[in-house]
Design an enzyme around this catalytic site. Structure first.
Site, PDB file in Angstrom:
ATOM      1  N   ARG A 156      44.390  18.534 -10.123  1.00 40.39           N
ATOM      2  CA  ARG A 156      43.438  19.350  -9.142  1.00 40.39           C
ATOM      3  C   ARG A 156      44.485  20.300  -8.192  1.00 40.39           C
ATOM      4  O   ARG A 156      45.074  19.959  -7.654  1.00 40.39           O
ATOM      5  CB  ARG A 156      42.828  18.472  -8.115  1.00 40.39           C
ATOM      6  CG  ARG A 156      42.052  18.972  -6.824  1.00 40.39           C
ATOM      7  CD  ARG A 156      41.142  18.328  -5.990  1.00 40.39           C
ATOM      8  NE  ARG A 156      40.054  17.873  -6.734  1.00 40.39           N
ATOM      9  CZ  ARG A 156      38.813  17.342  -6.397  1.00 40.39           C
ATOM     10  NH1 ARG A 156      38.884  17.239  -5.108  1.00 40.39           N
ATOM     11  NH2 ARG A 156      37.598  17.346  -6.919  1.00 40.39           N
ATOM     12  N   HIS A 206      34.991  23.613 -11.963  1.00 36.82           N
ATOM     13  CA  HIS A 206      34.810  22.063 -11.665  1.00 36.82           C
ATOM     14  C   HIS A 206      34.457  21.614 -12.996  1.00 36.82           C
ATOM     15  O   HIS A 206      33.136  20.788 -12.805  1.00 36.82           O
ATOM     16  CB  HIS A 206      34.268  21.664 -10.467  1.00 36.82           C
ATOM     17  CG  HIS A 206      34.710  20.437  -9.921  1.00 36.82           C
ATOM     18  ND1 HIS A 206      35.606  19.503 -10.505  1.00 36.82           N
ATOM     19  CD2 HIS A 206      34.347  19.618  -8.824  1.00 36.82           C
ATOM     20  CE1 HIS A 206      35.562  18.270  -9.920  1.00 36.82           C
ATOM     21  NE2 HIS A 206      34.751  18.625  -8.832  1.00 36.82           N
ATOM     22  N   GLN A 260      32.990  17.624 -12.692  1.00 38.51           N
ATOM     23  CA  GLN A 260      31.718  17.617 -11.835  1.00 38.51           C
ATOM     24  C   GLN A 260      30.486  17.821 -12.763  1.00 38.51           C
ATOM     25  O   GLN A 260      29.556  16.967 -12.530  1.00 38.51           O
ATOM     26  CB  GLN A 260      31.823  18.268 -10.680  1.00 38.51           C
ATOM     27  CG  GLN A 260      30.828  18.184  -9.752  1.00 38.51           C
ATOM     28  CD  GLN A 260      30.605  16.710  -9.079  1.00 38.51           C
ATOM     29  OE1 GLN A 260      31.589  16.121  -8.754  1.00 38.51           O
ATOM     30  NE2 GLN A 260      29.212  16.269  -9.123  1.00 38.51           N
ATOM     31  N   ASP A 282      26.505  23.100  -2.570  1.00 36.36           N
ATOM     32  CA  ASP A 282      27.745  22.992  -2.373  1.00 36.36           C
ATOM     33  C   ASP A 282      28.043  23.455  -0.998  1.00 36.36           C
ATOM     34  O   ASP A 282      27.199  24.565  -0.603  1.00 36.36           O
ATOM     35  CB  ASP A 282      28.614  23.505  -3.458  1.00 36.36           C
ATOM     36  CG  ASP A 282      30.054  22.998  -3.288  1.00 36.36           C
ATOM     37  OD1 ASP A 282      30.240  21.976  -2.645  1.00 36.36           O
ATOM     38  OD2 ASP A 282      30.936  23.824  -4.141  1.00 36.36           O
ATOM     39  N   CYS A 295      27.528  17.990  -5.265  1.00 35.44           N
ATOM     40  CA  CYS A 295      28.979  17.411  -5.907  1.00 35.44           C
ATOM     41  C   CYS A 295      29.531  16.528  -4.836  1.00 35.44           C
ATOM     42  O   CYS A 295      30.189  15.697  -5.154  1.00 35.44           O
ATOM     43  CB  CYS A 295      29.612  18.564  -6.433  1.00 35.44           C
ATOM     44  SG  CYS A 295      30.136  19.680  -4.866  1.00 35.44           S
ATOM     45  N   ARG A 341      30.465  10.266 -12.171  1.00 29.27           N
ATOM     46  CA  ARG A 341      31.638  11.041 -12.411  1.00 29.27           C
ATOM     47  C   ARG A 341      32.821   9.913 -13.105  1.00 29.27           C
ATOM     48  O   ARG A 341      33.271  10.502 -13.802  1.00 29.27           O
ATOM     49  CB  ARG A 341      32.358  11.212 -11.026  1.00 29.27           C
ATOM     50  CG  ARG A 341      31.836  12.267 -10.111  1.00 29.27           C
ATOM     51  CD  ARG A 341      32.119  13.970 -10.848  1.00 29.27           C
ATOM     52  NE  ARG A 341      33.351  14.087 -10.968  1.00 29.27           N
ATOM     53  CZ  ARG A 341      34.373  14.521 -10.056  1.00 29.27           C
ATOM     54  NH1 ARG A 341      33.934  14.925  -8.934  1.00 29.27           N
ATOM     55  NH2 ARG A 341      35.537  14.853 -10.593  1.00 29.27           N
TER      56      ARG A 341
HETATM   57  N1  NVA Z   1      33.544  23.815  -3.811  1.00 34.33           N
HETATM   58  C1  NVA Z   1      34.018  22.829  -3.500  1.00 34.33           C
HETATM   59  C2  NVA Z   1      33.663  21.548  -4.423  1.00 34.33           C
HETATM   60  C3  NVA Z   1      34.268  19.973  -3.833  1.00 34.33           C
HETATM   61  C4  NVA Z   1      34.068  19.248  -4.795  1.00 34.33           C
HETATM   62  C5  NVA Z   1      35.621  22.786  -3.284  1.00 34.33           C
HETATM   63  O1  NVA Z   1      36.234  23.290  -3.987  1.00 34.33           O
HETATM   64  O2  NVA Z   1      36.215  22.585  -2.125  1.00 34.33           O
HETATM   65  N1   CP Z   2      32.757  16.244  -5.926  1.00 31.52           N
HETATM   66  C1   CP Z   2      34.251  16.092  -5.857  1.00 31.52           C
HETATM   67  O1   CP Z   2      34.896  16.265  -6.810  1.00 31.52           O
HETATM   68  O2   CP Z   2      34.543  15.050  -5.099  1.00 31.52           O
HETATM   69  P1   CP Z   2      36.115  15.210  -4.466  1.00 31.52           P
HETATM   70  O3   CP Z   2      36.608  16.133  -3.896  1.00 31.52           O
HETATM   71  O4   CP Z   2      35.998  13.710  -3.374  1.00 31.52           O
HETATM   72  O5   CP Z   2      36.895  14.452  -5.407  1.00 31.52           O
END
Ligand code: NVA
Ligand code: CP
Length: 301
Positions: free
Chosen positions: A102, A129, A132, A219, A259, A287
């Site tokens: 990540r 993502h 997700q 989101d 998400c 997930r």
């Molecule tokens: N768009 C959000 C998704 C989190 C799962 C981010 O990148 O923070």
């Molecule tokens: N939706 C998601 O990826 O959650 P986290 O950021 O908690 O991993």
């Protein structure tokens, strides 16, 4: 399937095959049927951003599959002190059977796969993502039975979630409408690709986007790494909110997905989130199952 770097790398058949395996693994887990398909394998999980769901589901998923997962914060790795991705990839490939990452730049994920020799899984970048969206698609099929004729409406920032949802929906033949301000549209190449398919519409009219939707998805307004833009974004997205009024434009049995993490009172109201909590938290649980399926597909060789 060698890696999961972005959903666009998978064919529709490969996506469906991951979803079918995810359903099967969910069934096996719920019925206490052993499925230790990755006994003795180790997944390394590199995190340069925070996580609740991704970290816990990969770690628990790997345990349930009979393997183990290592949490590797980029702050503690030499990456944090400037060791290049291409060296990290070659070193980690000698210890691990798979790497989940990540991070910010999609190119780091691609480089990890290019220079390493084990499967790489994208656990979120600024661009996409995919994990997700596999869980999202699994949840939609659980509730709706199939993808045929469905319309998903995404409301808010044209971010990593919007990008992956466009790919997932179009590949499986679902219509997708994205309602976002002009300055926050999804990736231009994806818009072009999706529009050509005849399944994607991008608009700043949230009510038009929500019309007859089977699924409404939203989101956060400011993603991880965009904390400094909070004020600008609060202004830009003030009218991009999932509330009861928006839902009245959608189908009566419209699902709401998020998400997570959610910011109640911003992109979604407390009422809508709580009314649709069963769907949203099933989505979060999925997930686990979807990622187990990805790991089995990539690492059970
Ligand atoms: N768009 C959000 C998704 C989190 C799962 C981010 O990148 O923070
Ligand atoms: N939706 C998601 O990826 O959650 P986290 O950021 O908690 O991993």
């Amino acid at each position: 399937m060698k890696h999961l770097l972005k959903l666009g790398d998978l064919t529709d058949k490969e996506i469906l095959s991951v979803l079918n395996l995810a359903d099967q693994l969910k069934y096996e887990q719920k019925h206490g049927i052993p499925h230790k398909r990755l006994e003795g394998k180790t997944l390394g999980m590199i995190f340069s951003k925070a996580s609740t769901r991704t970290r816990v589901s990969f770690e628990v998923g790997m345990y349930q599959l009979g393997g183990q997962a290592l949490f590797l914060s980029s702050n503690d790795l030499q990456i944090g002190r400037g060791e290049p991705i291409q060296d990290t990839a070659r070193v980690l490939s000698r210890f691990l059977d798979g790497i989940m990452i990540r991070t910010f730049a999609q190119s780091d994920v691609e480089d990890l796969a290019k220079y390493g020799s084990v499967p790489v899984i994208n656990g979120l970048t600024d661009y996409c993502h995919p994990c997700q969206v596999l869980a999202d698609l699994m949840t939609i099929r659980e509730y709706k039975g199939s993808f045929k004729g469905l319309k998903l409406c995404f409301v808010g920032d044209g971010n990593n979630m919007a990008n992956s949802l466009i790919v997932g929906c179009v590949k499986l033949g679902m219509k997708i409408s994205v309602a976002c301000p002009d300055d926050f549209r999804p990736d231009a190449k994806l818009i072009e690709w999706g529009t050509k398919s005849g399944l994607l519409e991008v608009t700043n009219d949230i009510y038009k986007a929500a019309a007859d939707a089977d699924v409404i998805y939203t989101d956060v307004w400011a993603s991880m790494g965009q904390e400094g833009e909070k004020a600008v974004r609060e202004k830009a997205f003030a009218s991009y909110k999932v509330d009861d009024k928006l839902l009245s434009y959608a189908k009566k049995d419209c699902m709401v997905l998020h998400c997570l993490p959610a910011h109640r009172g911003e992109e979604i109201t407390e009422e809508v989130l709580e009314k649709h909590a069963d769907e949203i938290f099933e989505e979060a649980e999925n997930r686990l199952h979807a990622q187990k399926a990805v790991m089995v597909k990539l690492m059970d060789k």
